[in-house]
Scaffold this active site. Structure first.
Site, PDB file in Angstrom:
ATOM      1  N   LYS A  12      61.724  94.137  98.945  1.00  0.00           N
ATOM      2  CA  LYS A  12      61.334  92.767  98.586  1.00  0.00           C
ATOM      3  C   LYS A  12      59.843  92.698  98.282  1.00  0.00           C
ATOM      4  O   LYS A  12      59.429  92.023  97.351  1.00  0.00           O
ATOM      5  CB  LYS A  12      61.665  91.797  99.729  1.00  0.00           C
ATOM      6  CG  LYS A  12      63.125  91.408  99.797  1.00  0.00           C
ATOM      7  CD  LYS A  12      63.313  90.278 100.798  1.00  0.00           C
ATOM      8  CE  LYS A  12      64.772  89.992 101.052  1.00  0.00           C
ATOM      9  NZ  LYS A  12      64.969  88.965 102.072  1.00  0.00           N
ATOM     10  N   ASP A  65      64.892  83.632 101.302  1.00  0.00           N
ATOM     11  CA  ASP A  65      66.080  83.702 102.142  1.00  0.00           C
ATOM     12  C   ASP A  65      67.283  83.699 101.215  1.00  0.00           C
ATOM     13  O   ASP A  65      67.290  82.978 100.218  1.00  0.00           O
ATOM     14  CB  ASP A  65      66.139  82.509 103.100  1.00  0.00           C
ATOM     15  CG  ASP A  65      67.107  82.773 104.242  1.00  0.00           C
ATOM     16  OD1 ASP A  65      66.936  83.806 104.924  1.00  0.00           O
ATOM     17  OD2 ASP A  65      68.028  81.988 104.455  1.00  0.00           O
ATOM     18  N   SER A  66      68.243  84.514 101.527  1.00  0.00           N
ATOM     19  CA  SER A  66      69.359  84.646 100.583  1.00  0.00           C
ATOM     20  C   SER A  66      70.650  84.963 101.305  1.00  0.00           C
ATOM     21  O   SER A  66      70.638  85.308 102.489  1.00  0.00           O
ATOM     22  CB  SER A  66      69.041  85.760  99.576  1.00  0.00           C
ATOM     23  OG  SER A  66      68.758  86.959 100.267  1.00  0.00           O
ATOM     24  N   TYR A 146      76.160  92.935 100.106  1.00  0.00           N
ATOM     25  CA  TYR A 146      77.501  92.607  99.620  1.00  0.00           C
ATOM     26  C   TYR A 146      77.723  92.957  98.141  1.00  0.00           C
ATOM     27  O   TYR A 146      78.730  92.556  97.553  1.00  0.00           O
ATOM     28  CB  TYR A 146      77.759  91.103  99.831  1.00  0.00           C
ATOM     29  CG  TYR A 146      77.681  90.674 101.275  1.00  0.00           C
ATOM     30  CD1 TYR A 146      78.774  90.795 102.127  1.00  0.00           C
ATOM     31  CD2 TYR A 146      76.508  90.140 101.803  1.00  0.00           C
ATOM     32  CE1 TYR A 146      78.704  90.400 103.456  1.00  0.00           C
ATOM     33  CE2 TYR A 146      76.420  89.744 103.139  1.00  0.00           C
ATOM     34  CZ  TYR A 146      77.521  89.877 103.948  1.00  0.00           C
ATOM     35  OH  TYR A 146      77.451  89.493 105.272  1.00  0.00           O
ATOM     36  N   ASP A 147      76.778  93.671  97.533  1.00  0.00           N
ATOM     37  CA  ASP A 147      76.858  93.931  96.084  1.00  0.00           C
ATOM     38  C   ASP A 147      78.184  94.555  95.636  1.00  0.00           C
ATOM     39  O   ASP A 147      78.718  94.178  94.599  1.00  0.00           O
ATOM     40  CB  ASP A 147      75.713  94.858  95.642  1.00  0.00           C
ATOM     41  CG  ASP A 147      74.429  94.084  95.417  1.00  0.00           C
ATOM     42  OD1 ASP A 147      74.489  92.844  95.275  1.00  0.00           O
ATOM     43  OD2 ASP A 147      73.360  94.723  95.363  1.00  0.00           O
ATOM     44  N   LYS A 165      71.372  93.953  87.148  1.00  0.00           N
ATOM     45  CA  LYS A 165      71.563  92.986  88.246  1.00  0.00           C
ATOM     46  C   LYS A 165      70.475  91.914  88.197  1.00  0.00           C
ATOM     47  O   LYS A 165      70.773  90.715  88.306  1.00  0.00           O
ATOM     48  CB  LYS A 165      71.562  93.705  89.600  1.00  0.00           C
ATOM     49  CG  LYS A 165      71.842  92.737  90.742  1.00  0.00           C
ATOM     50  CD  LYS A 165      71.769  93.362  92.121  1.00  0.00           C
ATOM     51  CE  LYS A 165      71.618  92.279  93.168  1.00  0.00           C
ATOM     52  NZ  LYS A 165      71.362  92.770  94.507  1.00  0.00           N
ATOM     53  N   HIS A 170      71.196  85.943  91.514  1.00  0.00           N
ATOM     54  CA  HIS A 170      70.565  84.806  92.170  1.00  0.00           C
ATOM     55  C   HIS A 170      69.063  85.015  92.330  1.00  0.00           C
ATOM     56  O   HIS A 170      68.265  84.133  92.085  1.00  0.00           O
ATOM     57  CB  HIS A 170      71.225  84.597  93.534  1.00  0.00           C
ATOM     58  CG  HIS A 170      71.311  85.848  94.381  1.00  0.00           C
ATOM     59  ND1 HIS A 170      71.765  87.041  93.882  1.00  0.00           N
ATOM     60  CD2 HIS A 170      70.952  86.103  95.673  1.00  0.00           C
ATOM     61  CE1 HIS A 170      71.707  87.950  94.840  1.00  0.00           C
ATOM     62  NE2 HIS A 170      71.220  87.410  95.928  1.00  0.00           N
ATOM     63  N   ARG A 171      68.674  86.250  92.754  1.00  0.00           N
ATOM     64  CA  ARG A 171      67.257  86.506  92.983  1.00  0.00           C
ATOM     65  C   ARG A 171      66.502  86.519  91.660  1.00  0.00           C
ATOM     66  O   ARG A 171      65.384  86.001  91.560  1.00  0.00           O
ATOM     67  CB  ARG A 171      67.077  87.844  93.727  1.00  0.00           C
ATOM     68  CG  ARG A 171      65.708  87.992  94.356  1.00  0.00           C
ATOM     69  CD  ARG A 171      65.638  89.118  95.381  1.00  0.00           C
ATOM     70  NE  ARG A 171      66.430  88.836  96.547  1.00  0.00           N
ATOM     71  CZ  ARG A 171      67.647  89.344  96.785  1.00  0.00           C
ATOM     72  NH1 ARG A 171      68.190  90.182  95.942  1.00  0.00           N
ATOM     73  NH2 ARG A 171      68.312  89.020  97.864  1.00  0.00           N
TER      74      ARG A 171
HETATM   75  P1  IMP Z   1      67.772  87.746 104.111  1.00  0.00           P
HETATM   76  O1  IMP Z   1      67.575  87.028 102.808  1.00  0.00           O
HETATM   77  O2  IMP Z   1      66.794  88.864 104.278  1.00  0.00           O
HETATM   78  O3  IMP Z   1      67.860  86.798 105.270  1.00  0.00           O
HETATM   79  O4  IMP Z   1      69.173  88.501 104.073  1.00  0.00           O
HETATM   80  C1  IMP Z   1      70.309  87.939 103.525  1.00  0.00           C
HETATM   81  C2  IMP Z   1      71.540  88.827 103.596  1.00  0.00           C
HETATM   82  O5  IMP Z   1      72.370  88.390 102.510  1.00  0.00           O
HETATM   83  C3  IMP Z   1      71.281  90.311 103.373  1.00  0.00           C
HETATM   84  O6  IMP Z   1      71.267  91.021 104.556  1.00  0.00           O
HETATM   85  C4  IMP Z   1      72.467  90.740 102.535  1.00  0.00           C
HETATM   86  O7  IMP Z   1      73.498  91.106 103.386  1.00  0.00           O
HETATM   87  C5  IMP Z   1      72.891  89.467 101.815  1.00  0.00           C
HETATM   88  N1  IMP Z   1      72.347  89.481 100.440  1.00  0.00           N
HETATM   89  C6  IMP Z   1      71.315  88.746  99.964  1.00  0.00           C
HETATM   90  N2  IMP Z   1      71.070  89.031  98.675  1.00  0.00           N
HETATM   91  C7  IMP Z   1      71.964  89.982  98.344  1.00  0.00           C
HETATM   92  C8  IMP Z   1      72.176  90.709  97.134  1.00  0.00           C
HETATM   93  O8  IMP Z   1      71.483  90.582  96.120  1.00  0.00           O
HETATM   94  N3  IMP Z   1      73.184  91.599  97.184  1.00  0.00           N
HETATM   95  C9  IMP Z   1      73.945  91.802  98.270  1.00  0.00           C
HETATM   96  N4  IMP Z   1      73.776  91.183  99.415  1.00  0.00           N
HETATM   97  C10 IMP Z   1      72.778  90.263  99.457  1.00  0.00           C
END
Ligand code: IMP
Length: 192
Positions: A12, A65-66, A146-147, A165, A170-171
């Protein structure tokens, strides 16, 4: 100008450095305490992380956050995506919960919220989403999280290159919106 990135994830940090460098912003990390993610939305949690980092360092701070929202699971795991099931079991757990569920009911989307908090309390925030389905089985070795179980047009994110990707994720969408808003904010600051 120096911004602190509130993450322990090297990937990140590199992505944020790539985004902020062309704006003349140096993105750095710091030893930060991790606030509890008590927000009810991705945006609230991104804000909590950025605000804590800004307060601790005195620098503008960026956090994100995602997570994955699955229609059949009422939007879960959602903001709990990183804490859902045991590490290493998360994808399998989603697949198991959707066992026997027909394709039309396997809708899902990823969400990414990005937030920058400035020492004067100003904030710049953006959100991105991308829609698809949960595959019947895991496919593809690329990406993370989860990709390999999230597919669009029959292809999972685990089967895409990083550039492919970024173009649809989303990102990628959140970063594009965030970049535009941050540029506007900084331009306005220079005028005043
Ligand atoms: P955080 O944003 O670091 O709190 O983590 C969010 C969680 O969502 C991650 O551990 C992944 O499991 C999942 N996640 C978020 N973005 C993605 C992505 O682009 N691909 C797959 N999994 C994702």
């Amino acid at each position: 100008m120096k911004f602190v990135i509130a993450t322990h994830n090297k990937g990140k940090l590199v992505e944020f450095q790539r985004l902020l460098e062309p704006m003349g912003i140096q993105a750095v990390t710091a030893q930060l305490s991790e606030p509890e993610e008590t927000g009810k939305t991705f945006a609230e949690n991104a804000y909590l992380k950025a605000a804590a980092a800004c307060q601790e360092t005195g620098l503008p701070a960026v956090a994100d956050d995602s997570g994955l929202c699955v229609d059949y699971l009422d939007g879960g795991p959602g903001i709990y995506s990183a804490r859902f099931a045991q590490p290493g079991q998360r994808r399998l757990t989603v697949l198991k919960k959707l066992e026997g569920v027909a394709e039309e009911q396997r809708g899902a989307h990823f969400v990414s919220a990005v937030c920058c908090v400035f020492p004067n309390g100003d904030r710049v925030e953006a959100e991105g989403k991308c829609f698809g389905r949960i595959a019947f089985q895991s496919r593809g070795e690329n990406g993370f999280g989860y990709d390999s179980i999230f597919e669009q047009d029959g292809v999972t994110f685990g089967e895409l290159s990083a550039e492919e990707k970024d173009a649809r994720s989303h990102r990628g969408h959140a970063f594009a919106a965030f970049e535009q808003k941050l540029r506007e904010y900084l331009a306005n600051q220079q005028k005043t």
